[in-house]
Design a protein around this motif. Sequence first.
Motif, PDB file in Angstrom:
ATOM      1  N   HIS A  10      -7.998   6.424  -3.762  1.00  0.00           N
ATOM      2  CA  HIS A  10      -7.916   6.102  -5.186  1.00  0.00           C
ATOM      3  C   HIS A  10      -8.513   7.260  -5.968  1.00  0.00           C
ATOM      4  CE1 HIS A  10      -7.963   2.350  -2.913  1.00  0.00           C
ATOM      5  NE2 HIS A  10      -7.204   1.858  -3.860  1.00  0.00           N
ATOM      6  N   GLU A  67      -4.108   4.474  -8.735  1.00  0.00           N
ATOM      7  CA  GLU A  67      -3.204   4.261  -7.611  1.00  0.00           C
ATOM      8  C   GLU A  67      -1.845   3.866  -8.162  1.00  0.00           C
ATOM      9  OE1 GLU A  67      -4.621   1.073  -5.126  1.00  0.00           O
ATOM     10  OE2 GLU A  67      -4.486  -0.395  -6.707  1.00  0.00           O
ATOM     11  N   ARG A 115       2.409  -0.879  -5.160  1.00  0.00           N
ATOM     12  CA  ARG A 115       1.832  -1.488  -3.960  1.00  0.00           C
ATOM     13  C   ARG A 115       1.440  -2.930  -4.247  1.00  0.00           C
ATOM     14  NH1 ARG A 115      -2.940   2.003  -2.738  1.00  0.00           N
ATOM     15  NH2 ARG A 115      -2.709   0.986  -0.729  1.00  0.00           N
ATOM     16  N   HIS A 128      -4.108  -6.117  -4.728  1.00  0.00           N
ATOM     17  CA  HIS A 128      -5.201  -6.318  -3.778  1.00  0.00           C
ATOM     18  C   HIS A 128      -6.534  -6.084  -4.469  1.00  0.00           C
ATOM     19  CE1 HIS A 128      -3.830  -2.101  -3.599  1.00  0.00           C
ATOM     20  NE2 HIS A 128      -5.124  -1.854  -3.710  1.00  0.00           N
ATOM     21  N   GLU A 134     -10.010  -1.106   0.212  1.00  0.00           N
ATOM     22  CA  GLU A 134      -9.062  -2.158  -0.146  1.00  0.00           C
ATOM     23  C   GLU A 134      -9.325  -3.386   0.713  1.00  0.00           C
ATOM     24  OE1 GLU A 134      -5.101  -0.552  -0.190  1.00  0.00           O
ATOM     25  OE2 GLU A 134      -5.562   0.492  -2.060  1.00  0.00           O
TER      26      GLU A 134
HETATM   27 ZN   LIG Z   1      -6.106  -0.024  -3.994  1.00  0.00          ZN
END
Ligand SMILES: [Zn+2]
Length: 134
Positions: free
Chosen positions: A32, A79, A83, A86, A99
């Motif tokens: 990140h 990020e 994705r 999370h 994560e």
């Molecule tokens: Zn992440």
Amino acid sequence: VDRLERTCRAHGIRLTRQRRIVLEVLDAATDHPSTHEIHRRATKQHSIAVATVYRVLNSLTAAGLVRRLMLRDGKARYERAGRPLHPHLIDLGTGRIVEVDDGGLADLLAEQARRIGYRLVEYRLTLFGQRATG
Ligand SMILES: [Zn+2]
């Protein structure tokens, strides 16, 4: 038309050279990175000013292509938004971002949002932890 161009179009923005550079850095990242780290990685192959990276990150975040994570130190990390959602855990010893598997939380929250007439776009959950020893 390549993948990044299609992604940008789907989010209602144009893929500029600068946006491509930043998106390629973030697509390749497994961590990140901060604005300055993204700039450092980008300048390995391209010429781009840090102020431009900063500006591009703002527009990509606003367009929903990038997620901004705010840490307690006030520094933003980034990020790609493609994705799965999370939670992040911040290691209080090292400052590292880890994560965390959300254990189905995103599905639960999406269902709660749906019940009141919304589609869940994002949730933010940050855990702060100390590495357990022994
Ligand atoms: Zn992440």
